[in-house]
Motif scaffolding. Structure first.
Motif, short mmCIF file in Angstrom:
data_model
loop_
_atom_site.label_atom_id
_atom_site.label_comp_id
_atom_site.label_asym_id
_atom_site.label_seq_id
_atom_site.Cartn_x
_atom_site.Cartn_y
_atom_site.Cartn_z
N LYS A 197 30.46 41.61 43.78
CA LYS A 197 30.87 42.81 44.52
C LYS A 197 31.21 43.93 43.53
CE LYS A 197 32.39 45.14 48.09
NZ LYS A 197 31.55 45.49 49.24
N ASP A 227 45.17 54.88 33.88
CA ASP A 227 45.26 54.35 32.53
C ASP A 227 44.41 53.09 32.34
OD1 ASP A 227 46.02 54.35 29.95
OD2 ASP A 227 48.06 53.59 30.27
N ARG A 228 43.18 53.13 32.83
CA ARG A 228 42.30 51.98 32.66
C ARG A 228 40.95 52.46 32.13
NH1 ARG A 228 46.42 50.07 33.77
NH2 ARG A 228 46.94 48.27 35.08
N THR A 261 33.52 37.72 43.63
CA THR A 261 34.25 38.95 43.36
C THR A 261 33.51 39.77 42.31
OG1 THR A 261 36.19 37.54 43.63
CG2 THR A 261 36.59 39.81 43.00
N LEU A 282 29.30 47.60 43.15
CA LEU A 282 29.97 48.89 43.31
C LEU A 282 29.77 49.78 42.10
CD1 LEU A 282 33.28 47.73 45.02
CD2 LEU A 282 31.50 49.15 46.04
N VAL A 323 35.68 35.34 38.95
CA VAL A 323 35.17 34.58 40.10
C VAL A 323 33.85 35.21 40.57
CG1 VAL A 323 35.64 33.91 42.49
CG2 VAL A 323 37.48 33.90 40.79
N TYR A 326 41.40 51.69 41.58
CA TYR A 326 42.04 50.38 41.75
C TYR A 326 41.88 49.60 40.45
CZ TYR A 326 43.62 46.43 44.60
OH TYR A 326 44.34 45.39 45.13
N PRO A 327 42.98 49.41 39.72
CA PRO A 327 42.91 48.90 38.35
C PRO A 327 42.01 47.67 38.13
CG PRO A 327 45.14 49.54 38.86
CD PRO A 327 44.36 49.69 40.13
N PRO A 328 42.05 46.63 38.97
CA PRO A 328 41.28 45.43 38.61
C PRO A 328 39.77 45.66 38.52
CG PRO A 328 42.20 45.23 40.83
CD PRO A 328 42.84 46.42 40.20
N TYR A 329 39.27 46.73 39.11
CA TYR A 329 37.83 46.98 39.01
C TYR A 329 37.42 47.36 37.59
CZ TYR A 329 36.65 46.22 43.84
OH TYR A 329 36.43 45.61 45.04
N THR A 383 38.48 45.50 35.02
CA THR A 383 38.45 44.23 34.29
C THR A 383 37.33 43.38 34.88
OG1 THR A 383 40.84 44.30 33.94
CG2 THR A 383 39.77 42.15 33.73
N LEU A 384 36.50 42.82 34.05
CA LEU A 384 35.43 41.95 34.55
C LEU A 384 36.05 40.77 35.30
CD1 LEU A 384 32.67 41.63 31.80
CD2 LEU A 384 32.44 42.60 34.10
N GLN A 385 35.63 40.56 36.53
CA GLN A 385 36.22 39.51 37.35
C GLN A 385 35.58 38.15 37.05
OE1 GLN A 385 38.97 39.93 39.29
NE2 GLN A 385 38.91 41.92 38.26
N ASP A 424 37.07 54.96 46.14
CA ASP A 424 38.45 54.50 45.98
C ASP A 424 38.59 53.38 44.96
OD1 ASP A 424 39.19 56.36 47.75
OD2 ASP A 424 39.78 55.00 49.35
N PHE A 425 37.56 52.56 44.83
CA PHE A 425 37.71 51.43 43.90
C PHE A 425 37.92 51.93 42.47
CE2 PHE A 425 33.13 51.79 42.86
CZ PHE A 425 33.14 51.44 41.51
#
Lengths: 176, 256
Positions: A27, A63-64, A24, A31, A21, A12-15, A17-19, A8-9
């Motif tokens: 994780k 669209d990512r 985060t 994944l 923090v 999920y758009p933010p996955y 973009t390199l986080q 599922d991730f």
């Protein structure tokens, strides 16, 4: 073998973009590492190139797509764990070891015994595309991975590799 | 009563007072006994009821919740102790104890993903998935009860409302009003943008940035720079992403 169910991730758009923090990011990297290994294993992919399109690294449905930097971070994480290796100094091509070299070596030994080839001779091409390999995971194995695994067997005295006149003639004599 | 002078008069008055007191005490005792009796009868019937409907109480969450309400009204707490009649009859203390342990597990396992904040409904659905084999339905009421038991351990579990949704917090992060307002806004699309926060809540850009920065640092938000319009989005995995289930599928298999 059905289609690999993407986690599922992946939707999920933010996955993508390199986080920034730390927790985060850890994780996220974890994944992606698992997903890359599973995906390559499922599709028998051995080499991932940073500069070529790779379906796993983009998701048109949301669209990512991963940036060059993100791809490099995830692959480097695999490399640092011994689950991948850069094939070039520029770190643009990456060999994905969804099965570790020593595990490939074990797999080959099992294959050899099951086919009564304990004292047999095979060319590398036969291992990669011969009748015996059909239906096993050796079918279509990457040459580099195969040679590395055979060299490991050679060190253990379970095989001797020899060169022929051309790459087609490269072979191995087992003594399993 | 007309006051009569003299010693005998005083003695009479004292004697009369004693009589009154005695009578009053008698009445009170009778009432108390009656009450006791009634309460005992009621408890007996409640026990009888519980015995009769044991299976309904175990299997049906709505029924269970009504039963709890009934118990609360007569001052019986079936969760108070694992010993004694209630626990033996229903195993209900164990039931919530078990739920509590599983809730802690799920919160811990999903923490790296959602920063320790999870929607009650999602927690419930993860819990149900994990308990698939026991085939007992779990309601939000059950989760809330189990969480209130956890509070007794001082483990910092808390349930709070953001907009229409209830969130369960398993980390000691103190969220202020600003953070809650952002979370509430995010419920619509799952994400917010800084400019949008400033406009909708009439905040200065510094205030919005501060709040978003904190949420990010606490692991409650994730940035997304991949939208074609180039504007950064802040996503909140604790809200409506229903991601934890897939992300932590391994956790589910750990349970029974």
């Amino acid at each position: 073998m059905g289609d690999l169910k993407l986690p599922d991730f992946f939707n999920y758009p933010p996955y993508f973009t390199l986080q920034p923090v730390r927790d985060t990011r850890e994780k996220q990297v974890q994944l992606w590492k698992e997903l890359i290994l599973n995906y390559c294993k499922h599709h028998k992919i051995f080499i991932v190139s940073l500069e070529e399109e790779f379906p796993l690294f983009s998701n048109p449905a949301i669209d990512r797509k991963l940036s060059y930097e993100a791809k490099k971070v995830f692959l480097s994480a695999l490399v640092s764990e011994g689950r991948a290796e850069w094939l070039d100094k520029g770190q643009k091509n990456c060999l994905i070891l969804w099965r570790r070299i020593q595990d490939w070596a074990e797999y080959i030994l099992k294959f050899v015994r099951e086919n009564g080839l304990e004292d047999g001779v095979m060319t590398l091409e036969e291992i990669r595309s011969g009748v015996e390999s059909r239906g096993t995971e050796l079918a279509g194995i990457d040459r580099i991975v195969l040679i590395r695994a055979l060299k490991l067997l050679e060190q253990r005295g379970k095989a001797v590799m020899f060169k022929g006149t051309s790459t087609d003639d490269e072979g191995v004599k087992f003594s399993a | 009563m007309r006051r009569r002078p003299g010693i005998s008069g005083l003695q009479n008055a004292a004697a009369a007072l004693d009589k009154y007191r005695e009578l009053g005490e008698n009445v009170a005792t009778i009432r108390k006994d009656l009450m006791k009796e009634q309460l005992a009868t009621f408890r007996e019937q409640l026990e009888e009821f519980a015995r009769k409907h044991k299976n309904d109480i175990k299997k049906n969450p709505a029924f269970r919740s009504q039963f709890h309400e009934m118990c609360a009204k007569v001052g019986v707490d079936p969760l108070a102790s694992n010993k004694g009649f209630w626990a033996e009859l229903l195993g209900i203390g164990d039931f919530y104890y078990e739920l509590g342990v599983q809730i802690v597990d799920i919160c811990l396992a999903t923490r790296s993903h959602n920063g320790g904040l999870i929607e009650l409904e999602e927690l419930r659905s993860l819990l149900s998935k994990r308990r698939r084999s026991s085939r007992e339905a779990i309601s939000e009421d059950d989760c809330l009860r189990a969480i209130s038991k956890l509070k007794a351990l001082g483990s910092g579990f808390e349930v709070f409302s953001v907009g229409k949704k209830k969130l369960v917090r398993s980390v000691p992060t103190e969220l202020n009003k600003d953070h809650n307002e952002i979370l509430e806004m995010a419920q619509v699309q799952g994400y917010v943008m800084a400019k949008e926060v400033e406009r909708r809540l009439s905040w200065s850009s510094g205030r919005a940035a501060d709040a978003l920065e904190t949420l990010l640092k606490e692991g409650l938000a994730m940035i997304d720079d991949g939208h074609p319009d180039g504007k950064r989005r802040y996503w909140f995995p604790c809200i409506g992403s229903s991601l934890s289930g897939a992300v932590d599928a391994d956790v589910l298999s750990l349970g029974n």
